[in-house]
Design an enzyme around this catalytic site. Sequence first.
Site, PDB file in Angstrom:
ATOM      1  N   GLY A 151       0.768  -1.281   0.130  1.00  0.00           N
ATOM      2  CA  GLY A 151      -0.029   0.064  -0.095  1.00  0.00           C
ATOM      3  C   GLY A 151       1.028   1.346  -0.082  1.00  0.00           C
ATOM      4  O   GLY A 151       0.604   2.126  -0.570  1.00  0.00           O
ATOM      5  N   ALA A 152       1.947   1.095   0.840  1.00  0.00           N
ATOM      6  CA  ALA A 152       2.792   2.306   0.758  1.00  0.00           C
ATOM      7  C   ALA A 152       4.062   1.901   1.619  1.00  0.00           C
ATOM      8  O   ALA A 152       4.010   0.822   2.445  1.00  0.00           O
ATOM      9  CB  ALA A 152       2.169   3.655   1.368  1.00  0.00           C
ATOM     10  N   MET A 153       5.007   2.833   1.622  1.00  0.00           N
ATOM     11  CA  MET A 153       6.187   2.533   2.332  1.00  0.00           C
ATOM     12  C   MET A 153       6.803   3.737   3.160  1.00  0.00           C
ATOM     13  O   MET A 153       6.990   4.818   2.275  1.00  0.00           O
ATOM     14  CB  MET A 153       7.426   1.728   1.426  1.00  0.00           C
ATOM     15  N   GLU A 154       7.143   3.712   4.119  1.00  0.00           N
ATOM     16  CA  GLU A 154       7.566   4.714   5.217  1.00  0.00           C
ATOM     17  C   GLU A 154       9.021   5.383   4.929  1.00  0.00           C
ATOM     18  O   GLU A 154       9.602   5.900   5.866  1.00  0.00           O
ATOM     19  CB  GLU A 154       7.143   4.562   6.512  1.00  0.00           C
ATOM     20  N   ASN A 155       9.407   5.429   3.767  1.00  0.00           N
ATOM     21  CA  ASN A 155      10.995   5.966   3.676  1.00  0.00           C
ATOM     22  C   ASN A 155      11.004   7.520   4.296  1.00  0.00           C
ATOM     23  O   ASN A 155      10.050   8.276   3.914  1.00  0.00           O
ATOM     24  CB  ASN A 155      11.156   6.216   2.198  1.00  0.00           C
TER      25      ASN A 155
ATOM     26  N   GLU B 120       4.670  -1.798  12.896  1.00  0.00           N
ATOM     27  CA  GLU B 120       3.462  -1.752  12.121  1.00  0.00           C
ATOM     28  C   GLU B 120       2.189  -1.611  12.854  1.00  0.00           C
ATOM     29  O   GLU B 120       1.334  -0.940  12.357  1.00  0.00           O
ATOM     30  CB  GLU B 120       3.345  -2.994  11.177  1.00  0.00           C
TER      31      GLU B 120
ATOM     32  N   HIS C  17      -1.289   6.453   8.164  1.00  0.00           N
ATOM     33  CA  HIS C  17      -0.109   5.387   8.817  1.00  0.00           C
ATOM     34  C   HIS C  17       1.305   5.667   8.533  1.00  0.00           C
ATOM     35  O   HIS C  17       2.221   5.489   9.327  1.00  0.00           O
ATOM     36  CB  HIS C  17      -0.625   4.093   8.135  1.00  0.00           C
ATOM     37  N   GLU C  18       1.505   5.833   7.226  1.00  0.00           N
ATOM     38  CA  GLU C  18       2.762   6.285   6.938  1.00  0.00           C
ATOM     39  C   GLU C  18       3.342   7.426   7.647  1.00  0.00           C
ATOM     40  O   GLU C  18       4.692   7.425   8.069  1.00  0.00           O
ATOM     41  CB  GLU C  18       3.214   6.500   5.657  1.00  0.00           C
TER      42      GLU C  18
END
Length: 855
Positions: free
Chosen positions: A269-273, A326, A303-304
């Site tokens: 869904g997404a990534m927290e870079n 998470e 969330h991110e």
Amino acid sequence: MPGENLTKVEALTRSQHITVKGYTIEIDLRDVATSPTFRTTATVTFLAEAGQSSFIDAIAHTVHRVTLNGTELDPADVFAESRIKLPSLKADNTLEVEADFAYTNSGEGLHRFVDPVDNEIYLYTQFEVPDSRRVFPVFEQPDLKATFSFTIHAPAHWEVVSNQPTPTPTPTPVEGGATWSFTPTPRISSYITALIAGPYDVVRDELTSSSGKTIPLGVFSRKSLSQYLDTDYIIDITRKGFEYFESRFGVPYPFEKYDQLFVPEFNAGAMENAGAVTFTETYVFRSQVSDAVRERRVVTILHELAHMWFGDLVTMRWWNDLWLNESFAEWASTIATAEATEWSEAWTTFQAMEKSWAYRQDQLPSTHPIVAKIRDIEDVQVNFDGITYAKGGSVLKQLVAWVGEEAFFRGVHNYFVKHQWGNATLADLLTELEDTSGRALRPWSELWLETAGVNTLYPEVTIDKAGVITDFQIRQTAPEDWPTLRPHRLAVGFYNPGEDGVLQRVWRTELDIDGELSPVSDAIGQTRPALILINDDDLAYAKIRLDEHSRQTAVENLSQVASPLTRALIWGSLWDSTRDAETPPADFIELVLGNIAYETESTTIRTALGQLALVARNYVTPERRSAVLEDVGTRVWDLAKNAAAGSDAQFQLVKAFATLASSREHAEILNSLRDGNTALDGLTMDTDLSWELLAGLALCGQASSSDIDTALAADNTSNGQQAAARARSMLPRTEDKKAVFDQLVSSDATPNAIVRSLTLGYDLVNDQSALESLVDEYFSMLEPMWNSRTYKIAEYLAEGLYPGSLVTEELVTKSKAWLDSHPSIPALRRIVEESVAGVERSLRVQALDRAHQNS
């Protein structure tokens, strides 16, 4: 050499001997249009115990040069598989590596995508868990934090984004392109570094942090999709998230800027870079989507953003605390959505979607404690699951109820302040929460986090002749395999109809329960209501049952329950009892068809319709399946016709009808809708809905491969290619399925998004016999496929090509025979174990269905 794996023992040993100071990384992307590889030149400075030897991770195509402390090392001697050996280290070390790395089409490492609309090339990185080593040499573990300085050579017309602000005003021109030189990052883990590059369109804005700093914002998307991106709304949600989290955490945003990039063919869904979050393009809405998807995008954005503090500022020491990373973001994003945005029923969505996922995962043979034993990188990969996200988030919600919300936020604040820019463990967080709440949390942690399985709670109510409650106990049970009884903080609610017939809560008590039986003393002397609901307000993580009187009230009056969260809890209870083979599937079908038209919450509708399809296809007996499926499809279409014009329910019912279509009459309706001869007021036949109807026609055997080709010619976009692949996977004949199977197994040239799309409909069939001849081929290909593909692609294939809709004892037997003969591939075994468990559950519910029909 260990291939591409890394064990916890190796990682902990390495971190005892090594402290990384910084990376200087130069990456040349100027030949992106013509070369399958790119050149990386890296300098790594680190401290070590003098005389020790170690290794650095690198999944490189070719290593050209390795220099350690000024001494040239022969790459042939020190590089193999995924590691470069580092012999005879000094106290202070400098490593230089020049190597070629490969672009990927799997969404791992540096993913390369060519837009079919304009042939522009787009790149992005995805590094969690172990894939920054596909782009540069790195000590690939979360506790070896360092600073990262990136210099990128790329085509001059591109946007280039990393964790630090993009150099302004312009990059430096060089031969064949331009150079972007980024300032060093703070000390962060390698898996949250990022590089996103290509001719992305960007909208820029800014906000003022609670620290007083100006935080630049950017929202990026592909040129051919940017017209569909509602950037103003995304920025508005981002602003609300910043204000909420900075206020509740008491810690300003820790990075220099915040970019959000919607990138093609993204696996998650997404990534927290850190400062450069990547999102799936599913969240760019070129056509109508359900409110459930719109709300989910908001939750994902928040969330991110929550990860910028929990995960990026303070990072887990090893991947056994991935769940905490998470789960915190899942809980924090839900409370922020409910309290800071217009999606005020976010906890209802959490119950309907997240908790149903958690309960399902927790009843599989592969379930595990929330704090899982992560022995190596392969263990991490398979633990991105419903335990890590959904159960963890649910249990964290229980912890908040247990210690109190204000004490929880104070503890989190102290945790951030004490451990900022470092690594921490669960024990570190519990220490802070014990200090702020005064509650001992070690026993709670042992029971909730170190054991697996979900408890079931039953109300046991005794009343006298006047209907007054004389005894009320809550009975707690646990599965045989995981017999732990746990403490729960929960509420009990009483519901009665008002003068208008609407069921409203008339009484509530909150209490702690523990052990097998717990009294609800406050209920003694109360008149029994029409509906008793344990775990009211959904504080606890547990399956719940209704007493018979309440169950009858709920089934007959579900649409009259005022609270969306209460309805979601009832939906969930009745679904759990159906999949546990306690309630006949016919009863659940009638419950959904009789009440779904009155449901107001989009995610509840989406979840219930998905459950309805599973019951109609897999939970009724084979001899009834065809008739039930046709009846359910027809009645769903009737509900769609009668739904409010332009409503979310109307839209979702039409989409559900397309996936339930099974007869020639259904196909005629789909055709008529698609060509405009049949129209529903308020329903727009946009591109994506047209694709879904075409897929429904394929499912019914009333569309051909050439029909799909024609539709693709009219929509030759990335979205169109994925939709065409999904429609093709739903063509019903054995030879159609075999063609999909062969394409996926025989070549690794198919990109990840098409792989996923081709598996979406492979197992969706109206005639299960179409898959029978492919069962043996599935098991024959598993091990060689697993050993030759990247993890994500292998996961898609192992899960998506399993013929679970067959629901036969023969499939169970063959699955278990494969498991017996392949004891040494844990991650792959887990996928097969979970798949066959679904078949076994379906067989149990079918047995109840058969008995119910014969009674």
